[in-house]
Design a protein around this motif. Structure first.
Motif, PDB file in Angstrom:
ATOM      1  N   GLY A 216       0.728  -1.328   0.150  1.00 47.26           N
ATOM      2  CA  GLY A 216       0.305  -0.029  -0.208  1.00 47.26           C
ATOM      3  C   GLY A 216       0.856   1.246   0.008  1.00 47.26           C
ATOM      4  O   GLY A 216       0.323   2.383  -0.345  1.00 47.26           O
ATOM      5  N   ASP A 217       2.191   1.318   0.397  1.00 52.66           N
ATOM      6  CA  ASP A 217       2.974   2.221   0.221  1.00 52.66           C
ATOM      7  C   ASP A 217       3.701   2.614  -1.123  1.00 52.66           C
ATOM      8  O   ASP A 217       3.717   1.664  -2.023  1.00 52.66           O
ATOM      9  CB  ASP A 217       4.089   2.384   1.457  1.00 52.66           C
ATOM     10  N   SER A 218       4.183   3.892  -1.163  1.00 48.75           N
ATOM     11  CA  SER A 218       4.628   4.123  -2.619  1.00 48.75           C
ATOM     12  C   SER A 218       5.977   5.101  -2.293  1.00 48.75           C
ATOM     13  O   SER A 218       5.993   5.813  -1.341  1.00 48.75           O
ATOM     14  CB  SER A 218       3.777   5.006  -3.388  1.00 48.75           C
ATOM     15  N   LYS A 219       6.725   5.154  -3.151  1.00 52.67           N
ATOM     16  CA  LYS A 219       7.826   5.960  -3.192  1.00 52.67           C
ATOM     17  C   LYS A 219       8.197   6.291  -4.469  1.00 52.67           C
ATOM     18  O   LYS A 219       8.116   5.850  -5.598  1.00 52.67           O
ATOM     19  CB  LYS A 219       9.177   5.185  -2.671  1.00 52.67           C
ATOM     20  N   THR A 220       8.709   7.919  -4.829  1.00 49.84           N
ATOM     21  CA  THR A 220       8.945   8.565  -5.981  1.00 49.84           C
ATOM     22  C   THR A 220      10.336   8.874  -5.855  1.00 49.84           C
ATOM     23  O   THR A 220      10.850   9.486  -4.737  1.00 49.84           O
ATOM     24  CB  THR A 220       7.980   9.568  -6.205  1.00 49.84           C
ATOM     25  N   PHE A 221      11.402   8.893  -6.939  1.00 49.13           N
ATOM     26  CA  PHE A 221      12.667   9.039  -7.077  1.00 49.13           C
ATOM     27  C   PHE A 221      12.783   9.751  -8.231  1.00 49.13           C
ATOM     28  O   PHE A 221      12.241   9.623  -9.335  1.00 49.13           O
ATOM     29  CB  PHE A 221      13.394   7.944  -6.849  1.00 49.13           C
ATOM     30  N   GLN A 222      13.749  10.958  -7.945  1.00 43.20           N
ATOM     31  CA  GLN A 222      14.140  11.553  -9.657  1.00 43.20           C
ATOM     32  C   GLN A 222      15.407  12.025  -9.325  1.00 43.20           C
ATOM     33  O   GLN A 222      16.044  12.142  -8.653  1.00 43.20           O
ATOM     34  CB  GLN A 222      13.298  13.040  -9.218  1.00 43.20           C
ATOM     35  N   VAL A 227      18.279   6.739 -12.756  1.00 45.44           N
ATOM     36  CA  VAL A 227      17.944   6.131 -11.407  1.00 45.44           C
ATOM     37  C   VAL A 227      18.029   4.717 -11.507  1.00 45.44           C
ATOM     38  O   VAL A 227      17.555   3.976 -12.303  1.00 45.44           O
ATOM     39  CB  VAL A 227      16.432   6.371 -10.783  1.00 45.44           C
ATOM     40  N   ASP A 228      18.814   4.169 -10.644  1.00 43.66           N
ATOM     41  CA  ASP A 228      19.186   2.609 -10.569  1.00 43.66           C
ATOM     42  C   ASP A 228      18.286   1.945  -9.657  1.00 43.66           C
ATOM     43  O   ASP A 228      18.451   2.493  -8.400  1.00 43.66           O
ATOM     44  CB  ASP A 228      20.821   2.332 -10.580  1.00 43.66           C
ATOM     45  N   LEU A 229      17.381   0.871  -9.954  1.00 44.88           N
ATOM     46  CA  LEU A 229      16.839   0.251  -8.921  1.00 44.88           C
ATOM     47  C   LEU A 229      17.054  -1.205  -8.600  1.00 44.88           C
ATOM     48  O   LEU A 229      17.756  -2.029  -9.432  1.00 44.88           O
ATOM     49  CB  LEU A 229      15.459   0.208  -9.248  1.00 44.88           C
ATOM     50  N   ARG A 257      17.185  -5.861 -11.078  1.00 41.73           N
ATOM     51  CA  ARG A 257      17.934  -4.677 -11.107  1.00 41.73           C
ATOM     52  C   ARG A 257      17.861  -4.103 -12.385  1.00 41.73           C
ATOM     53  O   ARG A 257      17.862  -4.455 -13.354  1.00 41.73           O
ATOM     54  CB  ARG A 257      19.457  -5.114 -10.966  1.00 41.73           C
ATOM     55  N   LEU A 258      17.239  -2.820 -12.238  1.00 41.69           N
ATOM     56  CA  LEU A 258      16.530  -2.014 -13.394  1.00 41.69           C
ATOM     57  C   LEU A 258      17.598  -0.610 -13.384  1.00 41.69           C
ATOM     58  O   LEU A 258      17.732  -0.183 -12.431  1.00 41.69           O
ATOM     59  CB  LEU A 258      15.195  -1.890 -13.159  1.00 41.69           C
ATOM     60  N   SER A 259      17.442  -0.003 -14.564  1.00 44.07           N
ATOM     61  CA  SER A 259      18.055   1.389 -14.742  1.00 44.07           C
ATOM     62  C   SER A 259      17.008   2.221 -15.568  1.00 44.07           C
ATOM     63  O   SER A 259      16.710   1.472 -16.756  1.00 44.07           O
ATOM     64  CB  SER A 259      19.773   1.380 -15.275  1.00 44.07           C
ATOM     65  N   TYR A 260      16.812   3.261 -15.496  1.00 41.97           N
ATOM     66  CA  TYR A 260      15.860   4.321 -16.374  1.00 41.97           C
ATOM     67  C   TYR A 260      16.535   5.678 -16.442  1.00 41.97           C
ATOM     68  O   TYR A 260      17.096   6.199 -15.457  1.00 41.97           O
ATOM     69  CB  TYR A 260      14.623   4.148 -15.596  1.00 41.97           C
ATOM     70  N   THR A 261      16.355   6.135 -17.674  1.00 40.31           N
ATOM     71  CA  THR A 261      16.783   7.473 -17.818  1.00 40.31           C
ATOM     72  C   THR A 261      15.736   8.258 -18.395  1.00 40.31           C
ATOM     73  O   THR A 261      14.485   8.013 -18.301  1.00 40.31           O
ATOM     74  CB  THR A 261      17.881   7.466 -18.859  1.00 40.31           C
ATOM     75  N   LYS A 262      15.886   9.769 -18.794  1.00 40.51           N
ATOM     76  CA  LYS A 262      14.808  10.364 -19.252  1.00 40.51           C
ATOM     77  C   LYS A 262      14.173   9.957 -20.400  1.00 40.51           C
ATOM     78  O   LYS A 262      12.783  10.427 -20.506  1.00 40.51           O
ATOM     79  CB  LYS A 262      15.386  11.748 -19.426  1.00 40.51           C
ATOM     80  N   GLY A 263      14.640   9.240 -21.220  1.00 40.62           N
ATOM     81  CA  GLY A 263      13.957   8.787 -22.472  1.00 40.62           C
ATOM     82  C   GLY A 263      13.110   7.542 -22.327  1.00 40.62           C
ATOM     83  O   GLY A 263      12.389   7.010 -23.007  1.00 40.62           O
ATOM     84  N   ASP A 264      13.142   6.677 -20.879  1.00 46.23           N
ATOM     85  CA  ASP A 264      12.327   5.679 -20.628  1.00 46.23           C
ATOM     86  C   ASP A 264      11.130   5.976 -20.449  1.00 46.23           C
ATOM     87  O   ASP A 264      10.613   7.133 -20.203  1.00 46.23           O
ATOM     88  CB  ASP A 264      13.222   4.890 -19.603  1.00 46.23           C
ATOM     89  N   PRO A 265      10.115   4.925 -20.533  1.00 43.12           N
ATOM     90  CA  PRO A 265      10.215   3.652 -20.764  1.00 43.12           C
ATOM     91  C   PRO A 265      10.238   3.229 -22.377  1.00 43.12           C
ATOM     92  O   PRO A 265      10.634   2.261 -22.996  1.00 43.12           O
ATOM     93  CB  PRO A 265       9.172   2.820 -20.292  1.00 43.12           C
ATOM     94  N   GLU A 266      10.437   4.160 -23.363  1.00 42.41           N
ATOM     95  CA  GLU A 266      10.348   4.148 -24.695  1.00 42.41           C
ATOM     96  C   GLU A 266      11.880   3.449 -25.194  1.00 42.41           C
ATOM     97  O   GLU A 266      11.747   2.364 -25.894  1.00 42.41           O
ATOM     98  CB  GLU A 266      10.260   5.345 -25.504  1.00 42.41           C
ATOM     99  N   VAL A 267      12.754   3.834 -24.542  1.00 39.39           N
ATOM    100  CA  VAL A 267      13.963   3.289 -24.965  1.00 39.39           C
ATOM    101  C   VAL A 267      14.642   2.239 -24.009  1.00 39.39           C
ATOM    102  O   VAL A 267      15.571   1.902 -23.989  1.00 39.39           O
ATOM    103  CB  VAL A 267      15.022   4.452 -25.046  1.00 39.39           C
ATOM    104  N   GLY A 268      13.689   1.994 -22.874  1.00 43.88           N
ATOM    105  CA  GLY A 268      14.232   1.097 -21.715  1.00 43.88           C
ATOM    106  C   GLY A 268      13.968  -0.226 -21.939  1.00 43.88           C
ATOM    107  O   GLY A 268      13.128  -0.470 -22.906  1.00 43.88           O
TER     108      GLY A 268
END
Length: 268
Positions: A216-222, A227-229, A257-268
């Protein structure tokens, strides 16, 4: 009485089976680590039947499942063998039956008709008094009515207050972070199917969060670049990247283990 080892005694251990399958497929430990995102020391430890570096039984099952798929083995027998050697899966805690709450609930109170009648009489008397008072006010004929300040509603448009209202807690949906800035990468995690340990780092490797995300909890990262998860139980998490939901079908207990950039999820 038969002499010699039974077929079950000749069966290789979990780590030995994974190692033999990896060698048979022509893969190195580094290649398996790269494809599964399981660190090289952990791969070596699992192949030696050392699961202490996995961080717990839940993560050990996830590592075994990913390594088995990488070397083209059926993970289910290995998971079953791991459960048999480590006491089995923990039984889920059953939810309390609904009728238990019904059984302890107090008897419903009867409606208090006396209080309701008194409230109705007060309302009628108040309405009549207000009507008479308004009629006398209109009959005065003067533009400056003798009405106390605040007794009649102000018809002018109220000015907005300077105090900013508290932002409501967003619901986990595709529009939850639709207003994410384009010059940054925004990642939101919502634990909808259970609890999960998560870790998040920025592009410099600085730790943003490392802990348990309860159901039920959420976290937001910028971050301005990446951002590496690390998701301990990816199947329990709903993932939103730059305002869009990531539809990867993660399984329960699966470590990701995931990594996302500004263009994701289109390029992720």
């Amino acid at each position: 009485m038969s002499i010699g080892n039974s077929p079950e005694d000749d069966r290789p251990s979990i780590g030995r089976a994974l190692q033999q399958a990896r060698i048979a497929t022509g893969l190195t430990v580094e290649e398996v680590s790269s494809s599964t995102r399981v660190r090289i020391p952990i791969v070596h430890a699992i192949e030696e039947d050392d699961f202490s570096r996995c961080g717990g039984d839940v993560y050990a099952r996830g590592h075994i499942r990913m390594l088995a798929r990488a070397v083209r083995l059926d993970p289910d027998p290995l998971i079953a063998e791991f459960d048999a050697e480590h006491g089995g899966r923990p039984a889920p805690t059953p939810a309390a039956p609904l009728f238990e709450a019904e059984r302890i609930r107090s008897e419903p109170r009867r409606p208090n008709w006396t209080a309701a009648m008194v409230a109705a009489i007060v309302a009628v008397v108040g309405f009549v008094g207000f009507t008479l008072f308004s009629g006398e006010d209109e009959g005065s004929g003067s533009g400056s009515a003798n009405v106390a300040e605040g007794s009649t509603p102000d018809k002018t448009t109220p000015k907005p207050t300077a105090t900013k209202p508290a932002d409501p807690k967003p619901a986990p949906s595709e529009s939850a972070i639709a207003a994410a800035p384009r010059d940054k990468v925004t990642v939101r995690l919502s634990a909808t199917e259970g609890k999960s340990w998560i870790s998040a780092k920025d592009h410099n490797g600085r730790l943003l969060f490392d802990g348990l995300l309860a159901q039920g909890d959420s976290k937001t990262f910028q971050d301005k670049e990446r951002v590496d998860l690390v998701l301990g139980d990816a199947g329990a998490i709903d993932l939103f990247v730059n305002g869009k939901k990531v539809d990867d079908q993660f399984e329960s207990g699966q470590v990701e283990r995931l990594s996302y950039t500004k263009g994701d999820p289109e390029v992720g």
